[in-house]
Design a protein around this motif. Structure first.
Motif, PDB file in Angstrom:
ATOM      1  N   SER A  76       0.846  -1.188   0.000  1.00  0.00           N
ATOM      2  CA  SER A  76       0.000   0.000   0.000  1.00  0.00           C
ATOM      3  C   SER A  76       0.883   1.239   0.000  1.00  0.00           C
ATOM      4  O   SER A  76       1.743   1.398   0.876  1.00  0.00           O
ATOM      5  N   ASN A  77       0.692   2.113  -0.981  1.00  0.00           N
ATOM      6  CA  ASN A  77       1.476   3.341  -1.094  1.00  0.00           C
ATOM      7  C   ASN A  77       0.516   4.528  -1.089  1.00  0.00           C
ATOM      8  O   ASN A  77      -0.081   4.857  -2.108  1.00  0.00           O
ATOM      9  N   ASP A  78       0.346   5.125   0.088  1.00  0.00           N
ATOM     10  CA  ASP A  78      -0.566   6.257   0.257  1.00  0.00           C
ATOM     11  C   ASP A  78      -1.955   5.900  -0.256  1.00  0.00           C
ATOM     12  O   ASP A  78      -2.627   6.715  -0.904  1.00  0.00           O
ATOM     13  N   HIS A  79      -2.391   4.680   0.054  1.00  0.00           N
ATOM     14  CA  HIS A  79      -3.677   4.202  -0.462  1.00  0.00           C
ATOM     15  C   HIS A  79      -4.815   4.995   0.187  1.00  0.00           C
ATOM     16  O   HIS A  79      -4.885   5.131   1.411  1.00  0.00           O
ATOM     17  N   HIS A  80      -5.682   5.545  -0.640  1.00  0.00           N
ATOM     18  CA  HIS A  80      -6.785   6.391  -0.176  1.00  0.00           C
ATOM     19  C   HIS A  80      -6.266   7.546   0.675  1.00  0.00           C
ATOM     20  O   HIS A  80      -6.934   8.004   1.611  1.00  0.00           O
ATOM     21  N   GLY A  81      -5.030   8.002   0.379  1.00  0.00           N
ATOM     22  CA  GLY A  81      -4.470   9.160   1.058  1.00  0.00           C
ATOM     23  C   GLY A  81      -4.099   8.943   2.511  1.00  0.00           C
ATOM     24  O   GLY A  81      -4.063   9.913   3.285  1.00  0.00           O
ATOM     25  N   ASP A  82      -3.772   7.692   2.887  1.00  0.00           N
ATOM     26  CA  ASP A  82      -3.449   7.445   4.299  1.00  0.00           C
ATOM     27  C   ASP A  82      -2.003   7.814   4.650  1.00  0.00           C
ATOM     28  O   ASP A  82      -1.605   7.770   5.826  1.00  0.00           O
ATOM     29  N   GLY A  83      -1.183   8.166   3.652  1.00  0.00           N
ATOM     30  CA  GLY A  83       0.172   8.600   3.920  1.00  0.00           C
ATOM     31  C   GLY A  83       1.139   7.507   4.303  1.00  0.00           C
ATOM     32  O   GLY A  83       2.267   7.797   4.721  1.00  0.00           O
ATOM     33  N   LYS A  84       0.761   6.253   4.145  1.00  0.00           N
ATOM     34  CA  LYS A  84       1.595   5.134   4.583  1.00  0.00           C
ATOM     35  C   LYS A  84       2.150   4.349   3.407  1.00  0.00           C
ATOM     36  O   LYS A  84       1.491   4.218   2.366  1.00  0.00           O
ATOM     37  N   VAL A  85       3.368   3.822   3.576  1.00  0.00           N
ATOM     38  CA  VAL A  85       3.878   2.782   2.693  1.00  0.00           C
ATOM     39  C   VAL A  85       3.979   1.536   3.563  1.00  0.00           C
ATOM     40  O   VAL A  85       4.701   1.530   4.565  1.00  0.00           O
ATOM     41  N   ALA A  86       3.222   0.517   3.202  1.00  0.00           N
ATOM     42  CA  ALA A  86       3.109  -0.640   4.096  1.00  0.00           C
ATOM     43  C   ALA A  86       2.948  -1.928   3.308  1.00  0.00           C
ATOM     44  O   ALA A  86       2.428  -1.945   2.193  1.00  0.00           O
ATOM     45  N   LEU A  87       3.414  -3.002   3.927  1.00  0.00           N
ATOM     46  CA  LEU A  87       3.201  -4.351   3.409  1.00  0.00           C
ATOM     47  C   LEU A  87       1.956  -4.921   4.069  1.00  0.00           C
ATOM     48  O   LEU A  87       1.799  -4.855   5.297  1.00  0.00           O
ATOM     49  N   LEU A  88       1.060  -5.474   3.262  1.00  0.00           N
ATOM     50  CA  LEU A  88      -0.135  -6.145   3.777  1.00  0.00           C
ATOM     51  C   LEU A  88       0.014  -7.635   3.534  1.00  0.00           C
ATOM     52  O   LEU A  88       0.187  -8.071   2.390  1.00  0.00           O
ATOM     53  N   VAL A  89      -0.025  -8.416   4.629  1.00  0.00           N
ATOM     54  CA  VAL A  89       0.132  -9.870   4.520  1.00  0.00           C
ATOM     55  C   VAL A  89      -0.931 -10.571   5.345  1.00  0.00           C
ATOM     56  O   VAL A  89      -1.535  -9.979   6.249  1.00  0.00           O
ATOM     57  N   LYS A  90      -1.104 -11.852   5.050  1.00  0.00           N
ATOM     58  CA  LYS A  90      -2.100 -12.659   5.756  1.00  0.00           C
ATOM     59  C   LYS A  90      -1.586 -13.085   7.128  1.00  0.00           C
ATOM     60  O   LYS A  90      -0.398 -13.341   7.320  1.00  0.00           O
ATOM     61  N   ILE A  91      -2.516 -13.143   8.092  1.00  0.00           N
ATOM     62  CA  ILE A  91      -2.200 -13.635   9.433  1.00  0.00           C
ATOM     63  C   ILE A  91      -3.308 -14.607   9.856  1.00  0.00           C
ATOM     64  O   ILE A  91      -4.233 -14.881   9.085  1.00  0.00           O
TER      65      ILE A  91
END
Length: 317
Positions: free
Chosen positions: A234-249
């Protein structure tokens, strides 16, 4: 306002490269600041210059101290300063493997040759003796092997007729002062650069068997070829300002526990539900081994048994 990376500089002498880094940092657009200048030589000219410029200093003579003890004390002073990176600028000490490992990927050095040529000392003499057309300088990440880390940048300097080691060294030093600040700025900037972070995830995700990448909802998405998805970036997805990895848990309980333990790094990604976790990559320090582990775990939750069995077999060798 630009949040600047904090850098400690280690030196043993006059500190001309430290000065170049310091004065470059005074530009409003520079992404780093010098928070400490430290030395094994209390009489180093670089310490006096740093003091005059209002930079904190620390000196600890190494004579009579075991190398490991000296490194541990220097390391403690650097960490106390809040430094996130270390720049070696004429620090005439061979560092212990433990010290180097503690700053893996965050410690840089400048060397007066075009590496891999002429590691160690007498670089200009050796270039002239070999009849090279150019000398130069290299900025590289520091590893346990002397002058052997990944190269971040180089500048070639022409050898002129009648050059001596001293005249060549003087011109190379000008190039050093130009190159070091640029490479350090690039290094600290990439820690939060979406392109760099996505590239690091991509390298690890696509190393997993039969994985591929597509674009999904505007995000790089990794999955089993013709199968389920196991990771998104996720790279600023919907303007959240975050770069993040989304993984399953495993589910809501694990999600809640991760967020409670480290709410700055972990979060519940919108639209993904309880079976996913968001892991911030843009906080300045990423444990890429841990990220590789998260990717493999998520991949295993989606991959067919024939693939997980192959990976298990490969891990035994």
């Amino acid at each position: 306002m630009l949040e600047r990376a904090k850098v400690a500089v280690l030196l043993s002498g006059s500190g001309t490269n430290m000065a170049a880094l310091l004065y470059a940092s005074r530009a409003s657009t520079c992404p780093y600041e010098i928070v400490l200048v430290a030395s094994n030589n209390p009489d180093a000219g670089g310490l006096k210059l740093a003091e005059a410029e209002g930079v904190a200093t620390f000196a600890l003579p190494h004579k009579g101290m075991a190398r490991a003890d000296h490194d541990r004390t220097m390391d403690a002073a650097i960490r106390h300063s809040g430094a996130q990176y270390v720049a070696l600028a004429g620090y005439m000490r061979i560092l212990t493997p433990d010290f180097v490992a503690g700053w893996h990927g965050r410690m840089v050095n400048i060397h007066p040759s075009l590496l891999p040529k002429y590691t160690g000392l007498r670089t200009h003499e050796r270039a002239l003796e070999a009849g090279d057309s150019h000398g130069g300088c290299t900025v590289h990440l520091v590893t346990a092997e002397l002058d052997d880390g990944p190269v971040l940048g180089q500048t070639a300097v022409a050898v002129m007729a009648g050059d001596t080691a001293e005249t060549l060294a003087a011109r190379v030093l000008i190039a050093e002062h130009q190159l070091y600040s640029r490479c350090l700025a690039d290094l600290v900037s990439r820690a939060t650069s979406p392109e760099f972070l996505i590239g690091e995830v991509r390298e690890r995700a696509l190393a997993l068997p039969e994985s591929d990448e597509v674009l999904s909802h505007g995000m790089p998405c990794f999955g089993i070829v013709k199968g389920k998805k196991f990771a998104y970036v996720s790279n600023d997805h919907h303007g959240d300002g975050k770069v993040a990895l989304l993984v399953k848990i495993s589910g809501a309980d694990e999600q809640a526990q991760l967020i409670e333990n480290d709410p700055a790094r972990y979060y519940r990604p919108p639209y993904f539900g309880d079976g996913w976790i968001g892991i911030r990559l843009d906080l300045g320090e990423v444990d890429w081994d841990a990220i590789a582990g998260w990717l493999e775990r998520s991949w295993r939750s989606t991959a067919p048994k024939r693939l997980t069995g192959l990976l298990d077999a490969a891990d035994q060798f």
